[in-house]
Design a protein around this motif. Structure first.
Motif, PDB file in Angstrom:
ATOM      1  N   MET A   1      17.992 -45.297 103.465  1.00 42.51           N
ATOM      2  CA  MET A   1      17.381 -44.663 104.625  1.00 42.51           C
ATOM      3  C   MET A   1      18.019 -45.230 105.895  1.00 42.51           C
ATOM      4  N   LYS A   2      18.478 -44.365 106.772  1.00 43.92           N
ATOM      5  CA  LYS A   2      19.098 -44.795 108.022  1.00 43.92           C
ATOM      6  C   LYS A   2      18.047 -45.287 109.000  1.00 43.92           C
ATOM      7  N   ILE A   3      18.307 -46.438 109.639  1.00 48.07           N
ATOM      8  CA  ILE A   3      17.368 -47.008 110.603  1.00 48.07           C
ATOM      9  C   ILE A   3      18.040 -47.124 111.965  1.00 48.07           C
ATOM     10  N   ILE A   4      17.410 -46.532 112.994  1.00 50.66           N
ATOM     11  CA  ILE A   4      17.865 -46.634 114.379  1.00 50.66           C
ATOM     12  C   ILE A   4      16.822 -47.417 115.158  1.00 50.66           C
ATOM     13  N   ALA A   5      17.239 -48.516 115.770  1.00 53.04           N
ATOM     14  CA  ALA A   5      16.336 -49.350 116.585  1.00 53.04           C
ATOM     15  C   ALA A   5      16.642 -49.084 118.059  1.00 53.04           C
ATOM     16  N   ILE A   6      15.614 -48.749 118.836  1.00 50.67           N
ATOM     17  CA  ILE A   6      15.880 -48.182 120.168  1.00 50.67           C
ATOM     18  C   ILE A   6      15.537 -49.100 121.338  1.00 50.67           C
ATOM     19  N   GLU A   7      15.106 -50.324 121.071  1.00 50.04           N
ATOM     20  CA  GLU A   7      14.696 -51.214 122.168  1.00 50.04           C
ATOM     21  C   GLU A   7      15.359 -52.562 121.943  1.00 50.04           C
ATOM     22  N   GLU A   8      16.670 -52.566 121.958  1.00 47.72           N
ATOM     23  CA  GLU A   8      17.437 -53.741 121.558  1.00 47.72           C
ATOM     24  C   GLU A   8      18.134 -54.302 122.791  1.00 47.72           C
ATOM     25  N   HIS A   9      17.685 -55.465 123.228  1.00 44.73           N
ATOM     26  CA  HIS A   9      18.033 -55.961 124.553  1.00 44.73           C
ATOM     27  C   HIS A   9      19.393 -56.652 124.593  1.00 44.73           C
ATOM     28  N   TRP A  10      20.010 -56.577 125.771  1.00 44.40           N
ATOM     29  CA  TRP A  10      21.231 -57.335 126.033  1.00 44.40           C
ATOM     30  C   TRP A  10      21.247 -57.656 127.517  1.00 44.40           C
ATOM     31  N   ASN A  11      22.191 -58.480 127.916  1.00 43.20           N
ATOM     32  CA  ASN A  11      22.328 -58.795 129.336  1.00 43.20           C
ATOM     33  C   ASN A  11      23.786 -59.072 129.650  1.00 43.20           C
ATOM     34  N   ASP A  55      23.280 -56.030 110.517  1.00 38.50           N
ATOM     35  CA  ASP A  55      23.538 -55.932 109.085  1.00 38.50           C
ATOM     36  C   ASP A  55      22.553 -56.765 108.287  1.00 38.50           C
ATOM     37  N   ALA A  56      22.212 -57.938 108.815  1.00 44.59           N
ATOM     38  CA  ALA A  56      21.321 -58.848 108.095  1.00 44.59           C
ATOM     39  C   ALA A  56      19.915 -58.283 107.937  1.00 44.59           C
ATOM     40  N   THR A  57      19.531 -57.386 108.852  1.00 43.02           N
ATOM     41  CA  THR A  57      18.177 -56.820 108.805  1.00 43.02           C
ATOM     42  C   THR A  57      18.160 -55.352 108.397  1.00 43.02           C
ATOM     43  N   GLY A  58      19.309 -54.809 108.079  1.00 45.76           N
ATOM     44  CA  GLY A  58      19.364 -53.427 107.606  1.00 45.76           C
ATOM     45  C   GLY A  58      19.277 -52.378 108.679  1.00 45.76           C
ATOM     46  N   ILE A  59      19.619 -52.724 109.922  1.00 48.14           N
ATOM     47  CA  ILE A  59      19.582 -51.752 111.019  1.00 48.14           C
ATOM     48  C   ILE A  59      20.949 -51.107 111.163  1.00 48.14           C
ATOM     49  N   ASP A  60      20.971 -49.796 111.181  1.00 47.57           N
ATOM     50  CA  ASP A  60      22.237 -49.066 111.207  1.00 47.57           C
ATOM     51  C   ASP A  60      22.756 -48.839 112.625  1.00 47.57           C
ATOM     52  N   VAL A  61      21.856 -48.460 113.546  1.00 50.06           N
ATOM     53  CA  VAL A  61      22.255 -48.150 114.914  1.00 50.06           C
ATOM     54  C   VAL A  61      21.289 -48.833 115.874  1.00 50.06           C
ATOM     55  N   ALA A  62      21.817 -49.486 116.895  1.00 52.67           N
ATOM     56  CA  ALA A  62      20.998 -50.097 117.948  1.00 52.67           C
ATOM     57  C   ALA A  62      21.285 -49.394 119.263  1.00 52.67           C
ATOM     58  N   ILE A  63      20.224 -49.009 119.976  1.00 60.50           N
ATOM     59  CA  ILE A  63      20.371 -48.462 121.318  1.00 60.50           C
ATOM     60  C   ILE A  63      20.108 -49.606 122.293  1.00 60.50           C
ATOM     61  N   LEU A  64      21.160 -50.032 122.979  1.00 62.48           N
ATOM     62  CA  LEU A  64      21.113 -51.226 123.813  1.00 62.48           C
ATOM     63  C   LEU A  64      20.430 -50.953 125.149  1.00 62.48           C
ATOM     64  N   SER A  65      19.670 -51.947 125.619  1.00 67.22           N
ATOM     65  CA  SER A  65      18.947 -51.819 126.883  1.00 67.22           C
ATOM     66  C   SER A  65      18.989 -53.156 127.612  1.00 67.22           C
ATOM     67  N   VAL A  66      19.445 -53.151 128.875  1.00 72.22           N
ATOM     68  CA  VAL A  66      19.506 -54.396 129.636  1.00 72.22           C
ATOM     69  C   VAL A  66      18.104 -54.983 129.755  1.00 72.22           C
ATOM     70  N   VAL A  67      18.002 -56.280 129.499  1.00 73.53           N
ATOM     71  CA  VAL A  67      16.711 -56.943 129.447  1.00 73.53           C
ATOM     72  C   VAL A  67      16.078 -57.015 130.844  1.00 73.53           C
ATOM     73  N   THR A  68      14.752 -57.021 130.869  1.00 67.98           N
ATOM     74  CA  THR A  68      13.993 -57.174 132.111  1.00 67.98           C
ATOM     75  C   THR A  68      14.389 -58.448 132.839  1.00 67.98           C
ATOM     76  N   PRO A  69      14.522 -58.431 134.183  1.00 71.18           N
ATOM     77  CA  PRO A  69      14.260 -57.308 135.085  1.00 71.18           C
ATOM     78  C   PRO A  69      15.501 -56.499 135.443  1.00 71.18           C
ATOM     79  N   ALA A  70      16.586 -56.669 134.685  1.00 69.32           N
ATOM     80  CA  ALA A  70      17.839 -55.959 134.988  1.00 69.32           C
ATOM     81  C   ALA A  70      18.213 -56.200 136.462  1.00 69.32           C
ATOM     82  N   THR A  71      18.539 -55.133 137.205  1.00 68.69           N
ATOM     83  CA  THR A  71      18.930 -55.312 138.605  1.00 68.69           C
ATOM     84  C   THR A  71      17.779 -55.062 139.574  1.00 68.69           C
ATOM     85  N   GLN A  72      16.584 -54.871 139.040  1.00 68.28           N
ATOM     86  CA  GLN A  72      15.475 -54.483 139.912  1.00 68.28           C
ATOM     87  C   GLN A  72      15.124 -55.545 140.936  1.00 68.28           C
TER      88      GLN A  72
END
Length: 281
Positions: A1-11, A55-72
Motif C-alpha cells: 500500500m502506497k503511503i503519502i505523508a503530508i506534514e513533513e517538516h524541514w528548514n 524507507d525505515a518507516t515505510g513512507i513512499d512520498v513526503a510533502i515537505l513543509s518549512v517548519v514553524t514559524p518559517a518567515t512569518q
C-alpha cells in the motif's frame, strides 16, 4: 500500500539563522523545539538522509513543509529573499528525488502596513498573557504543541467559515493538522454557531466535513481515528507523521492502517486522498 505523508517538516539554514538573529522581543520561542536532540539536523536534511528515514518507516512520498514559524517572524526585506531561496532549495530536493518528495511553498507573509502591525501587536500581547506565568519550559509547551498552536489553528479555521470564505470561494480546500485542531472534538458545540451565522449558505459542520481535510500528525492512536471517522468521512483524512517531532516506526504505522474499519479506507488515507487533493497522480 502506497503511503503519502503530508506534514513533513524541514528548514533552510538561511531561515534558521535569520530567526536565531532576531532580538529577544521579536523572537518566536517555538524555534527552541527545532534544536531538541537531533531535530535540527533532521530538519535541514531533505536529501538522502530524509529518504533513508522514510524507507525505515515505510513512507513512499513526503510533502515537505518549512517548519514553524518559517518567515512569518521576519521583516519583509528578509522574508522575501529567504522564502524564495527556501522554495528553490525544496524544488531542488524534489527534482533530485521526484518519486519521493513534493513540497509546499513557503510564503513571505510579512507586511509593514500599520494595520497589520497593530493586529500583530494585539494578538501577540493577548496570547502572551494567556500562556505566560508558569515555568518557562511549561509556558513554551502550553503556548505551542501542548495547547496554543491547536486552539489558534482551530479558531482560525472557524473564523474562515464564519466570514463566509467558503461561500465566496466554493472550490477552496483547507488542511487542518492534529486530527482537525480540536474542531472535530467540539463539533456539536461549534455547529451551534450556525444559529447565529444566518448569513452562511450551510451549517458550520457541513463546511468542516466537506471543505476541510484532516491529518493524523503522527498521533496514530486508534481512538483518535475512530472519533474522526464518526464526524467526517475517510475521503477527508490524510496521513502525516509530523516528522521529526513525531517519529512513529513502521510497526506503529502498520498498526494504524490495520485499525481502519472500512476495507477501502486505508488506501485512501495512505495515499489516494493526498494524490487527489494535491494532484500527484
Amino acid at each position: 500500500m502506497k503511503i503519502i505523508a503530508i506534514e513533513e517538516h524541514w528548514n533552510s539554514a538561511g531561515i534558521r539563522d535569520a530567526l536565531d538573529g532576531l532580538p529577544a522581543g521579536a523572537r518566536d520561542d517555538s524555534v527552541a523545539l527545532n534544536t531538541i536532540g537531533d531535530n535540527q539536523t533532521r530538519l535541514e536534511d531533505i536529501g538522502q538522509g530524509r529518504v533513508d528515514a522514510m524507507d525505515a518507516t515505510g513512507i513512499d512520498v513526503a510533502i515537505l513543509s518549512v517548519v514553524t514559524p518559517a518567515t512569518q517572524a521576519l521583516p519583509a526585506r528578509e522574508a522575501i529573499p529567504l522564502a524564495r531561496d527556501a522554495n528553490d532549495e525544496a524544488t531542488s530536493a524534489v527534482r533530485a528525488h521526484p518519486d519521493r518528495f513534493r513540497a509546499f511553498a513557503t510564503l513571505p507573509t510579512s507586511d509593514p502596513q500599520a494595520a497589520a502591525a497593530e493586529l500583530e501587536r494585539c494578538a501577540t500581547q493577548l496570547r502572551d498573557a494567556a500562556y505566560r506565568g508558569l515555568d518557562p519550559l511549561v509556558d513554551l509547551a502550553l503556548a505551542t504543541f501542548g495547547w496554543g498552536w491547536h486552539m489558534d489553528a482551530g479558531l482560525s479555521a472557524l473564523r474562515l467559515i464564519l466570514r463566509g470564505t467558503f461561500d465566496r470561494h466554493p472550490d477552496l480546500q483547507l488542511v487542518l493538522s492534529h486530527w482537525g485542531e480540536m474542531l472535530l472534538f467540539w463539533m456539536d458545540r461549534a455547529d451551534s454557531l450556525s444559529e447565529a451565522a444566518w448569513h452562511l449558505e450551510r451549517r458550520v459542520s457541513d463546511y468542516i466535513t466537506t471543505d476541510i481535510h484532516i491529518t493524523s500528525s503522527g498521533m496514530l492512536q486508534e481512538r483518535l481515528l475512530r472519533h474522526t471517522l464518526d464526524f467526517t468521512s475517510a475521503d477527508r483524512v490524510l496521513f502525516s507523521t509530523d516528522y521529526p517531532f513525531q517519529r512513529p516506526d513502521a510497526t506503529a504505522i502498520g498498526r494504524f492502517f490495520d485499525a481502519i474499519p472500512d476495507a477501502a479506507a486505508p488506501t485512501k488515507i495512505a495515499s489516494g486522498n493526498a494524490e487527489a487533493l494535491f494532484r500527484l497522480a
